[in-house]
Design a protein around this motif. Sequence first.
Motif, PDB file in Angstrom:
ATOM      1  N   ILE A   1      15.200  12.187  10.243  1.00 54.90           N
ATOM      2  CA  ILE A   1      15.751  13.518   9.956  1.00 54.90           C
ATOM      3  C   ILE A   1      14.626  14.555   9.932  1.00 54.90           C
ATOM      4  N   THR A   2      14.992  15.801  10.175  1.00 55.50           N
ATOM      5  CA  THR A   2      14.063  16.917  10.031  1.00 55.50           C
ATOM      6  C   THR A   2      14.457  17.613   8.732  1.00 55.50           C
ATOM      7  N   VAL A   3      13.623  17.462   7.723  1.00 56.02           N
ATOM      8  CA  VAL A   3      14.031  17.843   6.372  1.00 56.02           C
ATOM      9  C   VAL A   3      14.182  19.358   6.255  1.00 56.02           C
ATOM     10  N   ASN A   4      13.311  20.082   6.932  1.00 48.92           N
ATOM     11  CA  ASN A   4      13.420  21.544   6.979  1.00 48.92           C
ATOM     12  C   ASN A   4      13.296  21.975   8.441  1.00 48.92           C
ATOM     13  N   ASN A   5      14.307  22.715   8.896  1.00 50.77           N
ATOM     14  CA  ASN A   5      14.326  23.129  10.300  1.00 50.77           C
ATOM     15  C   ASN A   5      13.698  24.524  10.418  1.00 50.77           C
ATOM     16  N   THR A   6      12.453  24.505  10.794  1.00 51.22           N
ATOM     17  CA  THR A   6      11.558  25.665  10.765  1.00 51.22           C
ATOM     18  C   THR A   6      12.065  26.839  11.586  1.00 51.22           C
ATOM     19  N   ILE A   7      12.633  26.529  12.739  1.00 48.96           N
ATOM     20  CA  ILE A   7      13.038  27.580  13.678  1.00 48.96           C
ATOM     21  C   ILE A   7      14.384  28.163  13.284  1.00 48.96           C
TER      22      ILE A   7
ATOM     23  N   GLY B   1      11.307  11.094   7.550  1.00 51.62           N
ATOM     24  CA  GLY B   1      11.510  12.535   7.470  1.00 51.62           C
ATOM     25  C   GLY B   1      10.352  13.332   8.042  1.00 51.62           C
ATOM     26  N   ASP B   2      10.682  14.280   8.917  1.00 54.58           N
ATOM     27  CA  ASP B   2       9.692  15.272   9.353  1.00 54.58           C
ATOM     28  C   ASP B   2       9.694  16.381   8.304  1.00 54.58           C
ATOM     29  N   MET B   3       8.649  16.420   7.508  1.00 56.85           N
ATOM     30  CA  MET B   3       8.554  17.419   6.427  1.00 56.85           C
ATOM     31  C   MET B   3       7.472  18.449   6.720  1.00 56.85           C
ATOM     32  N   THR B   4       7.210  18.669   8.006  1.00 54.38           N
ATOM     33  CA  THR B   4       6.110  19.555   8.386  1.00 54.38           C
ATOM     34  C   THR B   4       6.207  20.922   7.715  1.00 54.38           C
ATOM     35  N   SER B   5       7.434  21.453   7.635  1.00 54.60           N
ATOM     36  CA  SER B   5       7.539  22.821   7.124  1.00 54.60           C
ATOM     37  C   SER B   5       8.073  22.899   5.696  1.00 54.60           C
ATOM     38  N   ASP B   6       8.178  21.755   5.003  1.00 53.91           N
ATOM     39  CA  ASP B   6       8.566  21.903   3.591  1.00 53.91           C
ATOM     40  C   ASP B   6       7.959  20.879   2.652  1.00 53.91           C
TER      41      ASP B   6
ATOM     42  N   SER C   1      15.758  22.423  16.936  1.00 55.70           N
ATOM     43  CA  SER C   1      14.989  22.116  18.144  1.00 55.70           C
ATOM     44  C   SER C   1      13.866  21.114  17.912  1.00 55.70           C
ATOM     45  N   PHE C   2      13.254  21.104  16.715  1.00 60.73           N
ATOM     46  CA  PHE C   2      12.227  20.071  16.498  1.00 60.73           C
ATOM     47  C   PHE C   2      12.865  18.685  16.410  1.00 60.73           C
ATOM     48  N   ALA C   3      14.047  18.608  15.804  1.00 59.75           N
ATOM     49  CA  ALA C   3      14.756  17.325  15.733  1.00 59.75           C
ATOM     50  C   ALA C   3      15.086  16.831  17.140  1.00 59.75           C
TER      51      ALA C   3
ATOM     52  N   ALA D   1      -0.253  19.706   9.227  1.00 62.73           N
ATOM     53  CA  ALA D   1      -0.770  20.411   8.043  1.00 62.73           C
ATOM     54  C   ALA D   1      -0.556  21.918   8.067  1.00 62.73           C
ATOM     55  N   GLN D   2      -0.380  22.498   9.243  1.00 68.41           N
ATOM     56  CA  GLN D   2      -0.574  23.950   9.387  1.00 68.41           C
ATOM     57  C   GLN D   2       0.512  24.841   8.805  1.00 68.41           C
ATOM     58  N   LYS D   3       1.468  24.266   8.066  1.00 70.04           N
ATOM     59  CA  LYS D   3       2.466  25.114   7.408  1.00 70.04           C
ATOM     60  C   LYS D   3       2.275  25.126   5.896  1.00 70.04           C
ATOM     61  N   ASN D   4       2.307  23.966   5.279  1.00 73.34           N
ATOM     62  CA  ASN D   4       2.205  23.959   3.809  1.00 73.34           C
ATOM     63  C   ASN D   4       0.988  23.216   3.281  1.00 73.34           C
TER      64      ASN D   4
ATOM     65  N   GLY E   1      -3.337  15.052  16.459  1.00 73.77           N
ATOM     66  CA  GLY E   1      -2.257  15.185  17.443  1.00 73.77           C
ATOM     67  C   GLY E   1      -1.050  15.974  16.987  1.00 73.77           C
ATOM     68  N   GLY E   2      -1.049  16.466  15.763  1.00 70.21           N
ATOM     69  CA  GLY E   2       0.059  17.302  15.295  1.00 70.21           C
ATOM     70  C   GLY E   2       1.315  16.495  15.017  1.00 70.21           C
ATOM     71  N   ALA E   3       2.281  17.160  14.435  1.00 66.33           N
ATOM     72  CA  ALA E   3       3.559  16.508  14.132  1.00 66.33           C
ATOM     73  C   ALA E   3       4.207  15.998  15.415  1.00 66.33           C
ATOM     74  N   SER E   4       3.980  16.711  16.510  1.00 68.15           N
ATOM     75  CA  SER E   4       4.605  16.310  17.784  1.00 68.15           C
ATOM     76  C   SER E   4       4.152  14.927  18.241  1.00 68.15           C
ATOM     77  N   SER E   5       2.931  14.544  17.906  1.00 63.50           N
ATOM     78  CA  SER E   5       2.489  13.178  18.259  1.00 63.50           C
ATOM     79  C   SER E   5       3.304  12.136  17.520  1.00 63.50           C
ATOM     80  N   GLN E   6       3.704  12.484  16.302  1.00 66.09           N
ATOM     81  CA  GLN E   6       4.535  11.540  15.540  1.00 66.09           C
ATOM     82  C   GLN E   6       5.880  11.330  16.228  1.00 66.09           C
ATOM     83  N   PHE E   7       6.358  12.361  16.931  1.00 70.10           N
ATOM     84  CA  PHE E   7       7.627  12.214  17.668  1.00 70.10           C
ATOM     85  C   PHE E   7       7.535  11.031  18.639  1.00 70.10           C
ATOM     86  N   ALA E   8       6.343  10.826  19.208  1.00 70.62           N
ATOM     87  CA  ALA E   8       6.146   9.718  20.153  1.00 70.62           C
ATOM     88  C   ALA E   8       5.721   8.426  19.442  1.00 70.62           C
TER      89      ALA E   8
HETATM   90  C1  PLP Z   1       5.760  22.979  13.419  1.00 74.45           C
HETATM   91  C2  PLP Z   1       6.641  21.800  13.419  1.00 74.45           C
HETATM   92  C3  PLP Z   1       6.446  20.720  14.307  1.00 74.45           C
HETATM   93  C4  PLP Z   1       5.383  20.736  15.376  1.00 74.45           C
HETATM   94  O1  PLP Z   1       4.127  20.599  14.817  1.00 74.45           O
HETATM   95  P1  PLP Z   1       2.812  20.422  15.733  1.00 74.45           P
HETATM   96  O2  PLP Z   1       1.792  20.056  14.706  1.00 74.45           O
HETATM   97  O3  PLP Z   1       2.569  21.736  16.385  1.00 74.45           O
HETATM   98  O4  PLP Z   1       3.062  19.347  16.708  1.00 74.45           O
HETATM   99  C5  PLP Z   1       7.285  19.637  14.186  1.00 74.45           C
HETATM  100  N1  PLP Z   1       8.265  19.594  13.278  1.00 74.45           N
HETATM  101  C6  PLP Z   1       8.497  20.622  12.425  1.00 74.45           C
HETATM  102  C7  PLP Z   1       9.598  20.512  11.423  1.00 74.45           C
HETATM  103  C8  PLP Z   1       7.690  21.747  12.478  1.00 74.45           C
HETATM  104  O5  PLP Z   1       7.916  22.762  11.632  1.00 74.45           O
END
Ligand code: PLP
Length: 363
Positions: free
Chosen positions: A149-155, A173-178, A103-105, A196-199, A76-83
């Motif tokens: 918190i969003t540890v690294n703000n990707t956008i 912590g959302d560490m998706t991008s770091d 924006s992810f935060a 997983a799709q970043k690091n 479900g991606g990081a976005s599923s964790q938001f829910a």
């Molecule tokens: C890419 C990203 C997301 C979204 O990830 P999905 O797997 O597409 O849901 C959420 N948070 C951060 C910080 C991201 O970089």
Amino acid sequence: MNGNRVYNFNPGPAALPLEVLEQAKEQFVAYGGEGMSLMEMSHRSGTVEQLMEETQMLLLEALALPAGYHVLFMGGGASSQFALIPMNFIGAGRPGSYVLTGSFAEKAYEEAALVGETAVAASSKAQKWAALPEQGDLSIAANSAYVHITVNNTIEGSQYRELPDTGDVPLIGDMTSDILSCRRDLSRFAMVYAGAQKNLGPAGVTAVVIRDDFAKEARSDIPVIFRYGTYVKNRSLYNTPPVHSIYMVNLVLQWVREQGGVAALEQRNRTKAKLLYDTIDASGGFYKGMVENKHRSIMNITWRMQDEALEKRFVQESEREGFAGLAGHRSVGGMRASAYNAVPLAACEALAAFMKHFQQRHG
Ligand SMILES: *Cc1c(COP(=O)(O)O)cnc(C)c1O
């Protein structure tokens, strides 16, 4: 270009180590001595169970966590964790608190607001996300179930150096991008997660690292498949996990170990980011960084130029020269180089040289 591969600065899905791709190719049709692809195998087989266990161990090792944390592999991606986070932890009189830094935060916060009571602990929206809130800006609602918190703000291109102190309130912590980009005291977190799709690997799996006592606080009156407890209890094998993605994460984690672990990657990442920030700062305003210096990300390097026409030109010329993924996110514009772990130093050297030449031609 490097052989038939471009310099890949994609923000996500993003570059994977070439060695990992080659190894996966070799093992694609027949895995181990099993006579079938991993993707054709039962997730109840010993082979898959072992892969799951080994990957969990490798991640704990790479993150240097003390005992007491579980690694979960979820879809479900990081976005599923938001829910899922608010569903599992917000209760009556127990709001979820959010630090808004991009924006992810905001997305995480908006999902939580649909689930239950929320609070904003701090926000840097008024500064257009160019900075992160300081410790003194935090106001954490009493009885918060957690602070997110969003540890690294990707956008936007900002990253925490020092983690905020949330006292007794569990920090998520959302560490998706770091994740694995630099050494951190992760024991400060009750939970971190990363698509997983970043690091970490390809899309399709999200790594969740959760402290045992925090996992036990999660609600059990929500659907079974949405409970963190279900994944803890079944070691992420309650239902069919995204086996192939987890396998790729396993290969990436072995690669991390071979590189010398997070400490070695951090050093390389700092060198890579410095090359680009130095180029921006030495350009006399031709390139303008989008984030305050002390909050600049070593993963997502963002900058603007004089006008959109020039930025468009930059993207076009960069593509002709073998660079991919340098346009900023559509919501903020400008430029962005995502220099995740798998992006080699040579790619950043080539980009810094390209930026200097571009300025000579158009400055
Ligand atoms: C890419 C990203 C997301 C979204 O990830 P999905 O797997 O597409 O849901 C959420 N948070 C951060 C910080 C991201 O970089």
